[in-house]
Scaffold this motif. Sequence first.
Motif, PDB file in Angstrom:
ATOM      1  N   ARG A   1       0.876  -1.177   0.000  1.00 40.64           N
ATOM      2  CA  ARG A   1       0.000   0.000   0.000  1.00 40.64           C
ATOM      3  C   ARG A   1       0.908   1.220   0.000  1.00 40.64           C
ATOM      4  NH1 ARG A   1      -2.344   3.251   4.191  1.00 40.64           N
ATOM      5  NH2 ARG A   1      -4.242   4.304   3.474  1.00 40.64           N
ATOM      6  N   ALA A   2       0.865   1.980  -1.074  1.00 41.99           N
ATOM      7  CA  ALA A   2       1.738   3.140  -1.233  1.00 41.99           C
ATOM      8  C   ALA A   2       0.925   4.427  -1.159  1.00 41.99           C
ATOM      9  CB  ALA A   2       2.477   3.069  -2.558  1.00 41.99           C
ATOM     10  N   GLN A   3       1.496   5.450  -0.527  1.00 41.92           N
ATOM     11  CA  GLN A   3       0.872   6.771  -0.423  1.00 41.92           C
ATOM     12  C   GLN A   3       1.892   7.831  -0.815  1.00 41.92           C
ATOM     13  OE1 GLN A   3      -0.445   6.265   3.816  1.00 41.92           O
ATOM     14  NE2 GLN A   3      -2.402   7.013   3.009  1.00 41.92           N
ATOM     15  N   VAL A   4       1.466   8.781  -1.620  1.00 37.66           N
ATOM     16  CA  VAL A   4       2.297   9.929  -1.977  1.00 37.66           C
ATOM     17  C   VAL A   4       1.721  11.156  -1.276  1.00 37.66           C
ATOM     18  CG1 VAL A   4       3.141  11.375  -3.858  1.00 37.66           C
ATOM     19  CG2 VAL A   4       2.903   8.911  -4.194  1.00 37.66           C
ATOM     20  N   LEU A   5       2.560  11.802  -0.434  1.00 33.24           N
ATOM     21  CA  LEU A   5       2.117  12.959   0.333  1.00 33.24           C
ATOM     22  C   LEU A   5       2.999  14.160  -0.001  1.00 33.24           C
ATOM     23  CD1 LEU A   5       2.168  10.246   2.402  1.00 33.24           C
ATOM     24  CD2 LEU A   5       0.950  11.869   3.843  1.00 33.24           C
ATOM     25  N   PRO A   6       2.417  15.337  -0.186  1.00 30.64           N
ATOM     26  CA  PRO A   6       3.246  16.539  -0.324  1.00 30.64           C
ATOM     27  C   PRO A   6       4.066  16.736   0.953  1.00 30.64           C
ATOM     28  CG  PRO A   6       0.988  16.970  -0.991  1.00 30.64           C
ATOM     29  CD  PRO A   6       0.987  15.625  -0.335  1.00 30.64           C
ATOM     30  N   ALA A   7       5.277  17.250   0.821  1.00 29.82           N
ATOM     31  CA  ALA A   7       6.150  17.449   1.980  1.00 29.82           C
ATOM     32  C   ALA A   7       5.452  18.304   3.036  1.00 29.82           C
ATOM     33  CB  ALA A   7       7.447  18.111   1.542  1.00 29.82           C
ATOM     34  N   GLY A   8       5.485  17.811   4.282  1.00 29.55           N
ATOM     35  CA  GLY A   8       4.881  18.536   5.389  1.00 29.55           C
ATOM     36  C   GLY A   8       3.389  18.343   5.542  1.00 29.55           C
ATOM     37  N   LYS A   9       2.769  17.568   4.666  1.00 30.77           N
ATOM     38  CA  LYS A   9       1.327  17.320   4.725  1.00 30.77           C
ATOM     39  C   LYS A   9       1.045  15.913   5.231  1.00 30.77           C
ATOM     40  CE  LYS A   9       0.473  21.326   2.741  1.00 30.77           C
ATOM     41  NZ  LYS A   9      -0.209  22.451   3.443  1.00 30.77           N
ATOM     42  N   THR A  10      -0.168  15.710   5.692  1.00 39.55           N
ATOM     43  CA  THR A  10      -0.562  14.390   6.197  1.00 39.55           C
ATOM     44  C   THR A  10      -1.608  13.718   5.323  1.00 39.55           C
ATOM     45  OG1 THR A  10      -2.212  15.419   7.630  1.00 39.55           O
ATOM     46  CG2 THR A  10      -0.028  15.008   8.588  1.00 39.55           C
ATOM     47  N   LYS A  11      -2.121  14.454   4.334  1.00 41.48           N
ATOM     48  CA  LYS A  11      -3.133  13.893   3.454  1.00 41.48           C
ATOM     49  C   LYS A  11      -2.491  13.480   2.132  1.00 41.48           C
ATOM     50  CE  LYS A  11      -7.670  14.775   1.390  1.00 41.48           C
ATOM     51  NZ  LYS A  11      -8.779  15.752   1.219  1.00 41.48           N
TER      52      LYS A  11
ATOM     53  N   ILE B   1       5.317   3.537   2.098  1.00 43.98           N
ATOM     54  CA  ILE B   1       4.905   2.208   1.651  1.00 43.98           C
ATOM     55  C   ILE B   1       4.761   1.295   2.863  1.00 43.98           C
ATOM     56  CG2 ILE B   1       5.535   0.160   0.324  1.00 43.98           C
ATOM     57  CD1 ILE B   1       6.983   1.917  -1.646  1.00 43.98           C
ATOM     58  N   ASN B   2       3.589   0.683   2.988  1.00 41.58           N
ATOM     59  CA  ASN B   2       3.361  -0.374   3.974  1.00 41.58           C
ATOM     60  C   ASN B   2       3.263  -1.695   3.223  1.00 41.58           C
ATOM     61  OD1 ASN B   2       2.745   0.899   6.813  1.00 41.58           O
ATOM     62  ND2 ASN B   2       1.771   2.221   5.293  1.00 41.58           N
ATOM     63  N   ALA B   3       4.132  -2.638   3.577  1.00 40.63           N
ATOM     64  CA  ALA B   3       4.174  -3.932   2.902  1.00 40.63           C
ATOM     65  C   ALA B   3       3.995  -5.046   3.919  1.00 40.63           C
ATOM     66  CB  ALA B   3       5.500  -4.108   2.156  1.00 40.63           C
ATOM     67  N   ALA B   4       3.400  -6.152   3.444  1.00 38.08           N
ATOM     68  CA  ALA B   4       3.185  -7.295   4.335  1.00 38.08           C
ATOM     69  C   ALA B   4       3.197  -8.578   3.530  1.00 38.08           C
ATOM     70  CB  ALA B   4       1.857  -7.158   5.081  1.00 38.08           C
ATOM     71  N   ALA B   5       3.768  -9.619   4.140  1.00 33.09           N
ATOM     72  CA  ALA B   5       3.751 -10.965   3.567  1.00 33.09           C
ATOM     73  C   ALA B   5       3.620 -11.936   4.734  1.00 33.09           C
ATOM     74  CB  ALA B   5       5.031 -11.251   2.780  1.00 33.09           C
ATOM     75  N   GLY B   6       2.407 -12.472   4.916  1.00 37.07           N
ATOM     76  CA  GLY B   6       2.180 -13.326   6.074  1.00 37.07           C
ATOM     77  C   GLY B   6       2.369 -12.541   7.359  1.00 37.07           C
ATOM     78  N   SER B   7       3.224 -13.031   8.241  1.00 37.59           N
ATOM     79  CA  SER B   7       3.477 -12.347   9.514  1.00 37.59           C
ATOM     80  C   SER B   7       4.547 -11.270   9.405  1.00 37.59           C
ATOM     81  CB  SER B   7       3.897 -13.374  10.575  1.00 37.59           C
ATOM     82  OG  SER B   7       5.096 -14.043  10.184  1.00 37.59           O
ATOM     83  N   TYR B   8       5.171 -11.151   8.251  1.00 37.54           N
ATOM     84  CA  TYR B   8       6.217 -10.141   8.063  1.00 37.54           C
ATOM     85  C   TYR B   8       5.598  -8.828   7.615  1.00 37.54           C
ATOM     86  CZ  TYR B   8       9.227 -14.285   8.083  1.00 37.54           C
ATOM     87  OH  TYR B   8       9.851 -15.458   8.414  1.00 37.54           O
ATOM     88  N   LYS B   9       6.017  -7.737   8.251  1.00 32.12           N
ATOM     89  CA  LYS B   9       5.485  -6.423   7.924  1.00 32.12           C
ATOM     90  C   LYS B   9       6.626  -5.408   7.866  1.00 32.12           C
ATOM     91  CE  LYS B   9       1.054  -7.425  10.173  1.00 32.12           C
ATOM     92  NZ  LYS B   9       0.359  -7.712   8.913  1.00 32.12           N
ATOM     93  N   TRP B  10       6.490  -4.457   6.929  1.00 32.90           N
ATOM     94  CA  TRP B  10       7.492  -3.410   6.769  1.00 32.90           C
ATOM     95  C   TRP B  10       6.803  -2.080   6.491  1.00 32.90           C
ATOM     96  CZ3 TRP B  10       7.396  -8.015   4.070  1.00 32.90           C
ATOM     97  CH2 TRP B  10       8.408  -8.936   4.343  1.00 32.90           C
ATOM     98  N   GLN B  11       7.462  -0.999   6.898  1.00 33.38           N
ATOM     99  CA  GLN B  11       7.015   0.343   6.521  1.00 33.38           C
ATOM    100  C   GLN B  11       8.228   1.157   6.092  1.00 33.38           C
ATOM    101  OE1 GLN B  11       5.628   3.512   9.361  1.00 33.38           O
ATOM    102  NE2 GLN B  11       3.718   3.362   8.180  1.00 33.38           N
ATOM    103  N   PHE B  12       8.095   1.821   4.930  1.00 29.65           N
ATOM    104  CA  PHE B  12       9.187   2.616   4.386  1.00 29.65           C
ATOM    105  C   PHE B  12       8.700   4.028   4.136  1.00 29.65           C
ATOM    106  CE2 PHE B  12       9.531  -1.712   2.472  1.00 29.65           C
ATOM    107  CZ  PHE B  12      10.579  -2.169   3.257  1.00 29.65           C
ATOM    108  N   THR B  13       9.594   4.994   4.376  1.00 28.40           N
ATOM    109  CA  THR B  13       9.310   6.394   4.076  1.00 28.40           C
ATOM    110  C   THR B  13      10.535   6.995   3.410  1.00 28.40           C
ATOM    111  OG1 THR B  13       7.840   6.604   5.996  1.00 28.40           O
ATOM    112  CG2 THR B  13       8.656   8.637   5.004  1.00 28.40           C
TER     113      THR B  13
END
Length: 326
Positions: free
Chosen positions: A212-222, A259-271
């Motif tokens: 699940r990927a999200q693109v946010l303008p710098a300094g924004k939360t939406k 990016i929030n990624a998951a495979a089974g019990s493995y989970k990752w979050q990248f920024t």
Amino acid sequence: MRRWWWLLLLVGLLTPGHRVLAEGAGFTVTPELPANQLGGDTGWFNLLVTPGQKQELTVEVDNQSDQTKTLRLSLTNAFTQDNGQVGYEPSRRKDASAKVQLTAIGSKPITIDLAAHQGRKVTFQITPPAGGFAGQVLGAVYVKDLTEPAKASSSGFAVTNQFAMVVAVQLQTSETLVPPALHLLSVKAKADRVQATIQNAAPRLFGKLSMRAQVLPAGKTKAVYQQKNSNYAMAPNSAFNYQLAPPKGLAAGKYQLVINAAAGSYKWQFTKSFTLKAPIAPTTPATPATQKVSGVWWPWAIALVVVLLMGMLIGWWRGRRQSAGR
């Protein structure tokens, strides 16, 4: 003479069975599974090998056609394609995290000629490192038909189907599996998309990866763009380019990719932050066929309605005249 070439890949890993075949290929490839096979007869090599000791990989190739065939057999290294699936065809891709690859510890390619309806066994030698290796080494026995195409017809036109078949090869020196190790290596702005390079730095094959990927303008939360993908798979020690193409485009400026990624019990979050020096143009959707048809035919539809209304008015007027005449 004009030729069309088609390539068909059949992966034993994804289609278990005793024999790898394709309708129209004219040949089959059957792996001979040794005693150190893991998981039973899956139709592909899944072997627990001994460090420093040679391992044979034998396949039987059968020519089922009525002509002589030239086939080239080689070992390949598995990689992750940009569509998020594992590829086994020959490729120059190599991830820096890969310490052992199948082509580096296996014997060289072999080219053979098979007469019509002839079969032959071909053996590759694999020598695992004396110190063993962690996790899995993944690749394949790749068989490509090099047979010269038939001569063109009198019209000068010929159609040639080129086939390649694949039997997956997975090696381990221990039955203990290592966990996948996902990383977001980089984010680059392209003319029509944002490209994120995702790496699996571990010698581990895994699937059912959702992102699940999200693109946010710098300094924004939406988020100004979100994208979800599922059922991805990654080869050991490999990377792929994850593509994000916002339909409405993106203005020039500074952004964050989450990016929030998951495979089974493995989970990752990248920024990771990135900058668009030029805007990404909106994606223009194709006009549906129904809209095109209605755009062409609506004047005729209006004309038909007018004719019908005029017919009704004439009929009403005639009816009134006949009533008045009585």
